[in-house]
Design an enzyme around this catalytic site. Structure first.
Site, short mmCIF file in Angstrom:
data_model
loop_
_atom_site.label_atom_id
_atom_site.label_comp_id
_atom_site.label_asym_id
_atom_site.label_seq_id
_atom_site.Cartn_x
_atom_site.Cartn_y
_atom_site.Cartn_z
N HIS A 94 -4.25 0.45 7.57
CA HIS A 94 -2.93 1.10 7.65
C HIS A 94 -2.89 2.32 6.71
CE1 HIS A 94 1.62 0.94 8.08
NE2 HIS A 94 1.46 1.72 7.04
N GLU A 95 -3.45 2.14 5.49
CA GLU A 95 -3.44 3.24 4.51
C GLU A 95 -4.44 4.33 4.88
OE1 GLU A 95 -0.42 1.28 3.06
OE2 GLU A 95 -0.98 3.36 2.62
N GLN A 105 2.41 9.99 1.64
CA GLN A 105 3.73 9.37 1.77
C GLN A 105 4.66 9.79 0.62
OE1 GLN A 105 2.23 5.13 2.48
NE2 GLN A 105 4.12 5.16 3.68
N GLY A 138 0.84 -1.19 0.00
CA GLY A 138 0.00 0.00 0.00
C GLY A 138 0.87 1.24 0.00
N HIS A 149 -2.92 6.63 7.29
CA HIS A 149 -2.01 7.62 6.70
C HIS A 149 -2.77 8.86 6.25
CE1 HIS A 149 1.96 5.89 6.82
NE2 HIS A 149 1.63 4.81 6.15
N CYS A 169 6.39 0.08 7.77
CA CYS A 169 5.89 1.24 7.03
C CYS A 169 7.02 1.74 6.14
CB CYS A 169 5.46 2.33 8.01
SG CYS A 169 4.77 3.79 7.19
N LEU A 170 6.68 2.06 4.90
CA LEU A 170 7.70 2.53 3.96
C LEU A 170 8.26 3.88 4.42
CD1 LEU A 170 5.93 1.56 0.63
CD2 LEU A 170 7.87 0.42 1.71
#
Ligand SMILES: O=C(O)C[C@@H](Cc1ccccc1)[C@H](O)SCc1ccccc1
Ligand code: NI
Length: 183
Positions: A153-154, A65, A60, A157, A110-111
């Site tokens: 999770h997304e 991000q 994702g 964000h 997490c990226l």
């Protein structure tokens, strides 16, 4: 193309904003940015491309991000037949969720977070999401298990929430009492 250099890291204030809704139907620019986010996810899951562009695997990616204050995220999931499924989520909203909770035993990554964070992240086991597609049509989508975790999770964000915000500070591996847990 989007590379890891384009992904903002924790500490950048844009990861803490409540992102702005995108116009409906999405603009040409919105759609091009979404296509680039989906391409990043596809490449990040491809052995050659991820090595070539030094990409961390991702399932994702939210617009903030990559520095965009836009209420949209991309997801690339695999269904139980092993087929890749792309999700371009514009102005998504969780409209209902299960009583039962779930979590990833290995915690979440997490990226935008370049460190391992210990602890369980409690998530709803099932979520129903109201979202809009590229043409501005309303879509109701249901997710469970790992896919539901990705979506939550997304969604977080887009609301300036990081996965470690959900970890119990005193007892990181304590799970919320009183609700059914399946992992
Ligand atoms: O940083 C992001 O938003 C992308 C995350 C999303 C995510 C993390 C943990 C659990 C669910 C979703 C990346 O996908 S983290 C890398 C990853 C790759 C495959 C499976 C799980 C996590
Ligand atoms: Ni993340």
């Amino acid at each position: 193309i989007i590379t890891m250099d384009d992904i903002v890291r924790e500490g950048d204030p844009i990861l803490r904003v409540v992102t702005e809704p995108v116009s409906m139907p999405p603009s040409q620019e919105d759609r091009e940015e979404m296509a680039a986010m989906l391409r990043f996810l596809r490449y990040s899951q491809d052995p050659e491309m991820s090595k070539k562009y030094k990409l961390r695997a991702g399932v994702g990616l939210s617009a903030n991000q990559v520095g965009l204050n836009k209420r949209m995220f991309a997801a690339l999931l695999t269904d139980d037949q092993g087929n890749e499924k792309e999700y371009a989520m514009y102005n998504p909203k969780i409209v209902s969720y299960s009583v039962s909770m779930t979590y990833l035993p290995e915690s979440e990554g997490c990226l935008s977070v370049d460190r391992a964070v210990q602890g369980f992240v409690p998530r709803y086991e099932k979520v129903k999401i109201l979202t809009y597609d590229e043409q501005g049509n309303e879509r109701k989508l249901r997710f469970k298990g790992f896919d539901a975790i990705v979506m939550q999770h997304e969604m977080d964000h887009l609301n300036g929430i990081m996965f470690f915000d959900h970890i119990n500070k005193e007892h990181p591996f304590k799970l919320p009492s009183g609700v059914q847990i399946s992992s």
